[in-house]
Design a protein around this motif. Structure first.
Motif, PDB file in Angstrom:
ATOM      1  N   ASP A  40       0.782  -1.244   0.000  1.00 21.17           N
ATOM      2  CA  ASP A  40       0.000   0.000   0.000  1.00 21.17           C
ATOM      3  C   ASP A  40       0.816   1.298   0.000  1.00 21.17           C
ATOM      4  OD1 ASP A  40      -2.563  -1.260   0.046  1.00 21.17           O
ATOM      5  OD2 ASP A  40      -2.390  -1.539   2.211  1.00 21.17           O
ATOM      6  N   VAL A  41       2.129   1.250  -0.200  1.00 19.24           N
ATOM      7  CA  VAL A  41       2.959   2.447  -0.072  1.00 19.24           C
ATOM      8  C   VAL A  41       2.488   3.588  -0.973  1.00 19.24           C
ATOM      9  CG1 VAL A  41       5.263   3.397  -0.483  1.00 19.24           C
ATOM     10  CG2 VAL A  41       5.000   1.287   0.804  1.00 19.24           C
ATOM     11  N   ILE A  59      11.129  -7.136  -5.063  1.00 14.46           N
ATOM     12  CA  ILE A  59       9.767  -7.430  -4.591  1.00 14.46           C
ATOM     13  C   ILE A  59       8.899  -6.175  -4.603  1.00 14.46           C
ATOM     14  CG2 ILE A  59       8.369  -8.244  -2.643  1.00 14.46           C
ATOM     15  CD1 ILE A  59      10.872  -9.795  -1.706  1.00 14.46           C
ATOM     16  N   ILE A  60       7.708  -6.309  -5.205  1.00 14.54           N
ATOM     17  CA  ILE A  60       6.684  -5.265  -5.143  1.00 14.54           C
ATOM     18  C   ILE A  60       5.493  -5.897  -4.427  1.00 14.54           C
ATOM     19  CG2 ILE A  60       5.190  -3.720  -6.452  1.00 14.54           C
ATOM     20  CD1 ILE A  60       7.290  -3.848  -8.714  1.00 14.54           C
ATOM     21  N   SER A  61       5.191  -5.387  -3.255  1.00 14.21           N
ATOM     22  CA  SER A  61       4.167  -5.997  -2.401  1.00 14.21           C
ATOM     23  C   SER A  61       2.738  -5.679  -2.846  1.00 14.21           C
ATOM     24  CB  SER A  61       4.367  -5.543  -0.954  1.00 14.21           C
ATOM     25  OG  SER A  61       5.601  -6.027  -0.462  1.00 14.21           O
ATOM     26  N   GLU A  62       1.782  -6.310  -2.167  1.00 10.93           N
ATOM     27  CA  GLU A  62       0.366  -6.167  -2.467  1.00 10.93           C
ATOM     28  C   GLU A  62      -0.055  -4.702  -2.518  1.00 10.93           C
ATOM     29  OE1 GLU A  62       1.602  -7.878   0.082  1.00 10.93           O
ATOM     30  OE2 GLU A  62       0.778  -9.886   0.131  1.00 10.93           O
ATOM     31  N   CYS A  63      -0.803  -4.372  -3.545  1.00  9.63           N
ATOM     32  CA  CYS A  63      -1.438  -3.052  -3.676  1.00  9.63           C
ATOM     33  C   CYS A  63      -0.451  -1.885  -3.632  1.00  9.63           C
ATOM     34  CB  CYS A  63      -2.506  -2.863  -2.599  1.00  9.63           C
ATOM     35  SG  CYS A  63      -3.761  -4.152  -2.580  1.00  9.63           S
ATOM     36  N   ALA A  64       0.818  -2.130  -3.895  1.00  8.45           N
ATOM     37  CA  ALA A  64       1.842  -1.085  -3.781  1.00  8.45           C
ATOM     38  C   ALA A  64       1.512   0.152  -4.619  1.00  8.45           C
ATOM     39  CB  ALA A  64       3.207  -1.633  -4.161  1.00  8.45           C
ATOM     40  N   PHE A  65       1.011  -0.040  -5.832  1.00  4.78           N
ATOM     41  CA  PHE A  65       0.662   1.068  -6.714  1.00  4.78           C
ATOM     42  C   PHE A  65      -0.829   1.059  -7.057  1.00  4.78           C
ATOM     43  CE2 PHE A  65       5.181   0.393  -7.411  1.00  4.78           C
ATOM     44  CZ  PHE A  65       5.682   1.678  -7.422  1.00  4.78           C
ATOM     45  N   ILE A  83       5.927  -9.922  -7.937  1.00  2.41           N
ATOM     46  CA  ILE A  83       4.937  -8.839  -7.936  1.00  2.41           C
ATOM     47  C   ILE A  83       3.693  -9.426  -7.302  1.00  2.41           C
ATOM     48  CG2 ILE A  83       3.550  -7.265  -9.325  1.00  2.41           C
ATOM     49  CD1 ILE A  83       5.780  -7.348 -11.430  1.00  2.41           C
ATOM     50  N   ARG A  84       3.354  -8.938  -6.124  1.00  3.68           N
ATOM     51  CA  ARG A  84       2.241  -9.492  -5.361  1.00  3.68           C
ATOM     52  C   ARG A  84       0.890  -9.037  -5.927  1.00  3.68           C
ATOM     53  NH1 ARG A  84       4.516 -13.295  -1.861  1.00  3.68           N
ATOM     54  NH2 ARG A  84       6.357 -12.368  -0.919  1.00  3.68           N
ATOM     55  N   GLU A  85      -0.141  -9.692  -5.402  1.00  4.41           N
ATOM     56  CA  GLU A  85      -1.507  -9.465  -5.831  1.00  4.41           C
ATOM     57  C   GLU A  85      -1.913  -7.998  -5.808  1.00  4.41           C
ATOM     58  OE1 GLU A  85      -5.101 -12.580  -5.041  1.00  4.41           O
ATOM     59  OE2 GLU A  85      -4.252 -11.595  -3.318  1.00  4.41           O
ATOM     60  N   PHE A  86      -2.580  -7.562  -6.866  1.00  3.90           N
ATOM     61  CA  PHE A  86      -3.157  -6.226  -6.998  1.00  3.90           C
ATOM     62  C   PHE A  86      -2.119  -5.089  -6.912  1.00  3.90           C
ATOM     63  CE2 PHE A  86      -6.511  -8.851  -4.906  1.00  3.90           C
ATOM     64  CZ  PHE A  86      -7.324  -8.985  -6.023  1.00  3.90           C
TER      65      PHE A  86
END
Length: 90
Positions: A40-41, A59-65, A83-86
């Motif tokens: 969520d960043v 790593i790009i976490s969930e909902c990052a963008f 690249i995590r979900e969403f």
């Protein structure tokens, strides 16, 4: 624990852990050495138009963008393995 603030980003131990969304530039270059972006960043960061990610990022976490409605371009380095979900939904 190491912490830096760069271009409105809060970077802790090699991870972008938070962003000051009102001062993040439209054209953002995340610094080399960052290995991950936490959940969520940048969510709903309407200012972002272009993002250049460092070669060190994996790593790009969930909902990052998520819901970055103005985002036109993002450059993903070859080092990104997860690249995590969403991450880019909306």
């Amino acid at each position: 624990m190491s912490m830096d603030i760069v271009n409105g980003l809060i970077i802790k131990n090699g991870w972008v852990s938070d962003a000051m969304k009102d001062i993040v530039p439209e054209y953002l270059e995340i610094p080399e050495g960052v290995c991950g972006i936490e959940k969520d960043v940048f969510r709903k960061c309407d200012r972002l138009k272009r993002v250049l990610l460092p070669q060190s990022l994996s790593i790009i976490s969930e909902c990052a963008f998520r819901d970055c409605t103005s985002l036109e371009m993002i450059v993903l380095p070859d080092a990104v393995t997860c690249i995590r979900e969403f991450a880019f939904a909306g």
